[in-house]
Motif scaffolding. Structure first.
Motif, PDB file in Angstrom:
ATOM      1  N   ASP A  10       0.818  -1.223   0.000  1.00  0.00           N
ATOM      2  CA  ASP A  10       0.000   0.000   0.000  1.00  0.00           C
ATOM      3  C   ASP A  10       0.846   1.265   0.000  1.00  0.00           C
ATOM      4  N   PHE A  12       4.607   3.628  -0.766  1.00  0.00           N
ATOM      5  CA  PHE A  12       5.274   4.269  -1.901  1.00  0.00           C
ATOM      6  C   PHE A  12       6.013   3.238  -2.778  1.00  0.00           C
ATOM      7  N   ASP A  58      -1.608  -7.175   9.434  1.00  0.00           N
ATOM      8  CA  ASP A  58      -0.577  -6.516  10.225  1.00  0.00           C
ATOM      9  C   ASP A  58       0.582  -7.492  10.440  1.00  0.00           C
ATOM     10  N   TYR A 146      14.730   4.761  14.288  1.00  0.00           N
ATOM     11  CA  TYR A 146      14.396   4.090  13.021  1.00  0.00           C
ATOM     12  C   TYR A 146      15.581   3.246  12.542  1.00  0.00           C
ATOM     13  N   LYS A 150      16.023  -0.933  12.133  1.00  0.00           N
ATOM     14  CA  LYS A 150      16.359  -1.611  10.882  1.00  0.00           C
ATOM     15  C   LYS A 150      17.653  -2.440  11.042  1.00  0.00           C
ATOM     16  N   ARG A 184       6.533  13.497   4.121  1.00  0.00           N
ATOM     17  CA  ARG A 184       7.558  13.584   5.174  1.00  0.00           C
ATOM     18  C   ARG A 184       8.958  13.492   4.546  1.00  0.00           C
TER      19      ARG A 184
HETATM   20  N1  LIG Z   1      11.615   5.626   0.750  1.00  0.00           N
HETATM   21  C1  LIG Z   1      12.929   5.505   0.907  1.00  0.00           C
HETATM   22  O1  LIG Z   1      13.676   6.423   0.578  1.00  0.00           O
HETATM   23  C2  LIG Z   1      13.511   4.218   1.470  1.00  0.00           C
HETATM   24  C3  LIG Z   1      14.916   4.088   1.443  1.00  0.00           C
HETATM   25  C4  LIG Z   1      15.461   2.925   1.971  1.00  0.00           C
HETATM   26  C5  LIG Z   1      14.677   1.931   2.469  1.00  0.00           C
HETATM   27  N2  LIG Z   1      13.309   2.078   2.478  1.00  0.00           N
HETATM   28  C6  LIG Z   1      12.512   0.977   3.004  1.00  0.00           C
HETATM   29  O2  LIG Z   1      11.585   0.586   2.014  1.00  0.00           O
HETATM   30  C7  LIG Z   1      10.389   0.089   2.647  1.00  0.00           C
HETATM   31  C8  LIG Z   1       9.174   0.807   2.072  1.00  0.00           C
HETATM   32  O3  LIG Z   1       9.320   2.199   2.303  1.00  0.00           O
HETATM   33  P1  LIG Z   1       8.343   3.294   1.639  1.00  0.00           P
HETATM   34  O4  LIG Z   1       9.156   4.489   1.366  1.00  0.00           O
HETATM   35  O5  LIG Z   1       7.569   2.686   0.560  1.00  0.00           O
HETATM   36  O6  LIG Z   1       7.438   3.642   2.908  1.00  0.00           O
HETATM   37  P2  LIG Z   1       5.847   3.679   3.073  1.00  0.00           P
HETATM   38  O7  LIG Z   1       5.592   4.226   4.437  1.00  0.00           O
HETATM   39  O8  LIG Z   1       5.238   4.370   1.911  1.00  0.00           O
HETATM   40  O9  LIG Z   1       5.450   2.130   3.016  1.00  0.00           O
HETATM   41  C9  LIG Z   1       5.483   1.288   4.135  1.00  0.00           C
HETATM   42  C10 LIG Z   1       4.128   0.627   4.248  1.00  0.00           C
HETATM   43  O10 LIG Z   1       4.133  -0.293   5.339  1.00  0.00           O
HETATM   44  C11 LIG Z   1       2.825  -0.352   5.850  1.00  0.00           C
HETATM   45  N3  LIG Z   1       2.861  -0.809   7.250  1.00  0.00           N
HETATM   46  C12 LIG Z   1       3.315  -0.132   8.333  1.00  0.00           C
HETATM   47  N4  LIG Z   1       3.161  -0.868   9.439  1.00  0.00           N
HETATM   48  C13 LIG Z   1       2.619  -2.044   9.057  1.00  0.00           C
HETATM   49  C14 LIG Z   1       2.233  -3.213   9.752  1.00  0.00           C
HETATM   50  N5  LIG Z   1       2.393  -3.318  11.071  1.00  0.00           N
HETATM   51  N6  LIG Z   1       1.715  -4.240   9.044  1.00  0.00           N
HETATM   52  C15 LIG Z   1       1.545  -4.138   7.707  1.00  0.00           C
HETATM   53  N7  LIG Z   1       1.878  -3.049   6.997  1.00  0.00           N
HETATM   54  C16 LIG Z   1       2.418  -2.014   7.671  1.00  0.00           C
HETATM   55  C17 LIG Z   1       2.283   1.067   5.737  1.00  0.00           C
HETATM   56  O11 LIG Z   1       0.871   1.045   5.579  1.00  0.00           O
HETATM   57  C18 LIG Z   1       3.025   1.639   4.532  1.00  0.00           C
HETATM   58  O12 LIG Z   1       2.197   1.779   3.405  1.00  0.00           O
HETATM   59  C19 LIG Z   1      10.589   0.283   4.145  1.00  0.00           C
HETATM   60  O13 LIG Z   1      11.049  -0.922   4.710  1.00  0.00           O
HETATM   61  C20 LIG Z   1      11.685   1.330   4.232  1.00  0.00           C
HETATM   62  O14 LIG Z   1      12.415   1.218   5.430  1.00  0.00           O
HETATM   63  C21 LIG Z   1      12.713   3.208   1.990  1.00  0.00           C
END
Ligand SMILES: NC(=O)c1ccc[n+]([C@@H]2O[C@H](COP(=O)([O-])OP(=O)(O)OC[C@H]3O[C@@H](n4cnc5c(N)ncnc54)[C@H](O)[C@@H]3O)[C@@H](O)[C@H]2O)c1
Length: 326
Positions: A10, A12, A58, A146, A150, A184
């Motif tokens: 759901d 990004f 979840d 955070y 990780k 954010r």
């Molecule tokens: N965006 C970045 O720049 C970036 C960089 C490095 C790593 N990441 C990693 O990539 C992954 C995705 O990041 P993103 O940017 O798409 O963030 P995001 O917040 O858009 O996506 C994370 C999703 O996880 C879901 N979520 C949260 N808690 C949950 C739970 N308990 N059970 C089920 N679903 C749950 C949320 O609904 C959310 O949509 C993450 O693990 C993040 O740490 C992101």
């Protein structure tokens, strides 16, 4: 490797990865974070909405994880709490989601003999670079809760590879940007403030440098890891091997949007000094050697695409541009 479960679908990156893997003919089950509105997050907006199996739930619930990983060939865990400022306020929920959630998926993948678990780490685990570009041997340093969550999640996952031969790949993306990223993050924050006609750009520290990778390239990097046995037990950086300060990004956006705007330092957006990660630049040699990865969208093109997407009223309306999104 046909049946793939994507958690955080759901969100990004997860919504883009879902679209990509559907277009490659995979059977995708998309886990959406449970909510009583039955809202599918960014999956509400994808064209492949009718071609995926959506489930709400979840990852903090082990029994649920066990149920949804059954009959899956690959599980890709993108579900996480990812905002650094919110991690200052709600540390326990980061532990529950990022660490225990990863543990649940490791246990469930093991129980159900899943052929590959791909967990998604982050470049934030490295902390401010001791040297650049940062390869996978660079030490980790928890400069925020955070990052700590990780680091721990990666350690739990790796322990399942070492102790139980879980077929595990840890992907470690650097900063990713593009359509659908939440406000954010720095790039949507800058663009949405400009688009909403603000006279001043409210930002935190604009000196940190990051390796920015367009979301399609990050998803390509993750997709290339699927089914690659030589990635089992490995941590693999995903990034572009570039480096831009926030100030550089502001200048590029101002140039593309043909807008001049004053920058105001907003103290609530400034992170504690020891917590701010000052420099991240990716050494992506390992990913290139293992998979032939080659990022294809440069920063100017990626920013143009992001600006174009946010310029559509329907998309901009989803952002609360006048408040600080923690
Ligand atoms: N965006 C970045 O720049 C970036 C960089 C490095 C790593 N990441 C990693 O990539 C992954 C995705 O990041 P993103 O940017 O798409 O963030 P995001 O917040 O858009 O996506 C994370 C999703 O996880 C879901 N979520 C949260 N808690 C949950 C739970 N308990 N059970 C089920 N679903 C749950 C949320 O609904 C959310 O949509 C993450 O693990 C993040 O740490 C992101």
């Amino acid at each position: 490797m046909k049946n793939i479960l994507i958690t955080g679908a759901d969100g990004f990156i997860g919504s883009h990865l879902t679209e990509k893997l559907v277009s490659e003919g995979k059977n995708i089950t998309s886990l959406v974070y449970y909510n009583s509105f039955n809202h599918w997050g960014w999956l509400e907006n994808v064209n492949c909405k009718n071609d995926i199996n959506v489930i709400l739930g979840d990852i903090r619930d082990y029994d649920f994880c066990k149920k949804i990983t059954k009959n899956q060939d690959v599980v890709i865990n993108l579900a996480a709490l990812i905002a650094i400022p919110y991690s200052y306020q709600a540390v326990s929920s980061y532990v529950e989601t990022n660490i225990n959630g990863t543990l649940n998926l490791c246990q469930a993948a093991r129980e159900n003999s899943v052929s590959q678990l791909i967990t998604i780490s982050t470049s934030e685990v490295y902390g401010s670079a001791n040297y650049v570009p940062i390869d996978e041997s660079h030490p980790t340093k928890p400069q925020s809760p955070y990052s700590a969550s990780k680091i721990a999640a990666d350690a739990i996952a790796m322990s399942f590879f070492n102790s139980f031969d879980l077929p595990l790949t840890i992907a470690r993306p650097f900063n990713t940007y593009g359509p659908r990223q939440s406000a954010r993050a720095i790039i949507p924050t800058i663009i949405t403030q400009i688009l909403s006609g603000n006279e001043e750009l409210k930002l935190g520290d604009i000196n940190p440098k990051r390796d920015f990778t367009y979301v399609e390239d990050t998803c390509e990097g993750i997709a290339l890891l699927i089914g690659e046995k030589k990635t089992f037990g490995e941590i693999i950086n995903i990034g572009s091997n570039n480096e831009y300060s926030i100030q550089d990004i502001i200048n590029l956006i101002k140039e593309i949007m043909a807008k001049d705007i004053k920058i105001i330092r907003d103290n609530q957006r400034v992170r504690p000094q020891k917590s701010e990660v000052m420099r991240l630049k990716c050494d992506n040699t390992k990913l290139i050697e293992l998979t032939g990865f080659s990022p294809s969208i440069d920063i100017k093109e990626g920013l143009k695409r992001t600006i174009n997407w946010l310029s559509i009223d329907e998309n901009l309306a989803k952002y609360k541009t006048n408040i600080y999104n923690v």
